[in-house]
Design a protein around this motif. Structure first.
Motif, short mmCIF file in Angstrom:
data_model
loop_
_atom_site.label_atom_id
_atom_site.label_comp_id
_atom_site.label_asym_id
_atom_site.label_seq_id
_atom_site.Cartn_x
_atom_site.Cartn_y
_atom_site.Cartn_z
N ALA A 39 2.85 5.97 -2.83
CA ALA A 39 4.03 6.70 -3.31
C ALA A 39 3.97 6.92 -4.82
CB ALA A 39 5.30 5.94 -2.93
N VAL A 40 3.59 5.89 -5.56
CA VAL A 40 3.50 6.02 -7.02
C VAL A 40 2.43 7.04 -7.40
CG1 VAL A 40 2.83 4.81 -9.14
CG2 VAL A 40 4.43 3.75 -7.55
N LEU A 41 1.30 7.01 -6.71
CA LEU A 41 0.24 7.99 -6.98
C LEU A 41 0.73 9.41 -6.73
CD1 LEU A 41 -2.83 6.18 -5.35
CD2 LEU A 41 -2.54 6.71 -7.78
N THR A 68 -6.57 6.31 6.49
CA THR A 68 -5.46 5.43 6.13
C THR A 68 -4.52 6.13 5.15
OG1 THR A 68 -6.81 3.45 6.47
CG2 THR A 68 -4.84 3.21 5.09
N ALA A 69 -5.10 6.79 4.16
CA ALA A 69 -4.27 7.50 3.18
C ALA A 69 -3.40 8.55 3.87
CB ALA A 69 -5.15 8.15 2.12
N THR A 105 0.83 -1.20 0.00
CA THR A 105 0.00 0.00 0.00
C THR A 105 0.87 1.25 0.00
OG1 THR A 105 -1.73 -1.18 1.20
CG2 THR A 105 -1.88 1.21 1.17
N LEU A 106 1.98 1.22 0.73
CA LEU A 106 2.90 2.36 0.73
C LEU A 106 3.44 2.60 -0.67
CD1 LEU A 106 4.47 4.53 2.27
CD2 LEU A 106 6.23 2.81 2.72
N HIS A 113 3.74 9.28 6.63
CA HIS A 113 4.96 8.47 6.69
C HIS A 113 5.94 8.91 5.60
CE1 HIS A 113 7.57 5.03 7.39
NE2 HIS A 113 7.52 4.77 6.10
N LEU A 114 5.44 9.21 4.41
CA LEU A 114 6.31 9.68 3.34
C LEU A 114 6.94 11.02 3.70
CD1 LEU A 114 4.14 8.73 0.23
CD2 LEU A 114 6.27 7.64 0.97
N VAL A 115 6.20 11.88 4.40
CA VAL A 115 6.76 13.15 4.87
C VAL A 115 7.83 12.88 5.93
CG1 VAL A 115 6.25 15.29 6.12
CG2 VAL A 115 4.68 14.48 4.33
#
Length: 234
Positions: free
Chosen positions: A166-168, A191-192, A161-162, A198-200
């Motif tokens: 990330a791709v989106l 959830t999103a 899911t991560l 987490h990406l931040v």
């Protein structure tokens, strides 16, 4: 450029990704990007006239597959080492890469720490020299190329899911809200937001508030271009 630096040629058909990879390489002590080419034909010409120690090699090039190119280099006795950088997740491709002596296999998308760690392990492997005193020395030399166990994701997050989020985000130049990411990924807004945060937290994205007419500002998340190039094919 000092004589002791590892000279790296980037073979990547996406110019934005190639620029990002060159930026990364320049930030790793002991490495220097000596060029970036966007096809196998260009790579062949570059290698004929310039000393290169390491290829950062994409697989889906416009004029052929990167592994066929690597096989040709091996057959010709070319000493250059290869790190594959690709979105190809087929383990048969990974096995073929190993059989051709590829020293690392890095999946896109990735952040700077991922490539830095692989490059530093490669540098450690290059420094091994002389004759092994025994099996322990051989094991240490081989272990230099092995990546450590991946850091565990926070509880409740999954790697597939991560990757999808990330791709989106990478493919949305204007950024995404948590609601937009949720709709595109087929997950809940809460959830999103956890995945986006987490990406931040890991330095792959940033967030900025955008103010509308009324109410609280809405957070917009944007992939950091310096974290890795744009979305690429295999």
């Amino acid at each position: 450029m000092s004589g002791g630096e590892v000279r790296v040629l980037i073979v990547e058909d996406d110019p934005v990704a190639a620029d990002a990879h060159a930026l990364y390489i320049g930030r790793v002590p002991g490495f220097a990007a000596v060029g970036a080419v966007h096809s196998l034909a260009e790579a062949t010409r570059f290698l004929e006239r310039t000393r290169v120690d390491l290829l950062l090699l994409d697989l889906g090039l416009p004029d052929g597959h990167g592994l066929r190119f690597a096989r040709g280099l091996r057959a010709a006795g070319h000493p250059v080492d290869v790190i594959v950088v690709t979105s190809a997740r087929d383990l048969a491709v990974v096995r073929e890469s190993v059989s051709l002596g590829v020293v690392q296999y890095v999946l896109k998308p990735f952040a700077f720490p991922t490539l830095r760690e692989r490059l530093l392990r490669y540098a450690e492997f290059r420094q091994t020299a002389g004759e092994a005193a025994g099996q322990d020395d051989v094991d240490r030399a081989m272990a230099a190329l092995r990546a450590p166990r991946p850091a565990e994701l926070p509880k409740g997050l999954s790697a597939p899911t991560l990757d999808r989020v990330a791709v989106l985000l990478r493919s949305a130049p204007e950024g995404l809200t948590a609601a937009g990411a949720a709709e595109a990924a087929g997950i809940s807004r809460i959830t999103a937001r956890r995945y986006l945060e987490h990406l931040v937290d890991t330095g792959r994205a940033d967030r900025t508030p955008r103010y509308g007419q009324v109410g609280r500002p809405e957070l917009h998340y944007r992939w950091l271009a310096a974290a890795a190039g744009s979305v690429s094919k295999v």
